[in-house]
Design a protein around this motif. Sequence first.
Motif, PDB file in Angstrom:
ATOM      1  N   ILE A  58       0.913  -1.358   0.079  1.00 33.40           N
ATOM      2  CA  ILE A  58      -0.104  -0.037   0.085  1.00 33.40           C
ATOM      3  C   ILE A  58       0.982   1.220   0.002  1.00 33.40           C
ATOM      4  O   ILE A  58       1.844   1.479   0.621  1.00 33.40           O
ATOM      5  N   GLU A  94      -5.487   5.289   5.191  1.00 33.63           N
ATOM      6  CA  GLU A  94      -4.856   4.011   4.679  1.00 33.63           C
ATOM      7  C   GLU A  94      -4.869   2.826   5.874  1.00 33.63           C
ATOM      8  O   GLU A  94      -5.194   1.675   5.527  1.00 33.63           O
ATOM      9  N   LEU A  98      -6.912  -0.722   5.561  1.00 36.93           N
ATOM     10  CA  LEU A  98      -5.972  -1.811   5.663  1.00 36.93           C
ATOM     11  C   LEU A  98      -6.530  -3.010   6.518  1.00 36.93           C
ATOM     12  O   LEU A  98      -6.596  -4.073   6.468  1.00 36.93           O
ATOM     13  N   CYS A 153      -3.054   0.287  -3.914  1.00 33.34           N
ATOM     14  CA  CYS A 153      -2.831  -0.949  -3.187  1.00 33.34           C
ATOM     15  C   CYS A 153      -2.849  -1.994  -4.255  1.00 33.34           C
ATOM     16  O   CYS A 153      -3.689  -2.222  -4.993  1.00 33.34           O
TER      17      CYS A 153
END
Length: 201
Positions: A58, A94, A98, A153
């Motif tokens: 990522i 993020e 995730l 990603c």
Amino acid sequence: IEKPLSHNLENIDKLKEIVKKNNLICKVGYVLRNDPNLIKFKQYLDTYDIGNILDVSITASSYLPNWRPNQNYKHSVSAKKSLGGGVILELSHELDYLQWIFGIPQNMASIIYNSNTLDIDTEDSVRVIMSSNKNYPISLFMNFCSHKNKRTCEVLTSKGILYLDLLNQQVVWSENNKKPVISINKFDRNIIFEKQLENFF
């Protein structure tokens, strides 16, 4: 609640008690969960036969002085440690997706640093290596000192590569030896904020 909820776990239990006691609806403002392309990306991982995940990478990269052109970035919340700035808290979208998509990570190691290119007192870059709860590696790189914007990603699987590009608003599935399947969902960014409000109400 504006993201992130906090920079530490102090009083989290107290907040949970208040929410439960008063029967409140409580959400943190992670609008990417309403992004049509991130939702499509998650659908691929949850429902399509794309093989076993082997590796996840990522990246969230941008340039802080360009965020708010009409404001001196050095005086912004993002640039000041005392106000809760820094790349980890500012780009925590993020970190949220995730966990939403790949589960709570384990065995984390990180390098948190300031490149000294922006003349600010917070970290401007972080690189994290971790393992998922299913034991595949995940790497995360975030910075706001790069002139190249990137928000991606990439998932390597036993059958191909699944690629999310949030800035170009697309998901690409490249199965081994087959023509890539490209899903493009262009939208006005305000939509994800409207959807978040709809979900809340």
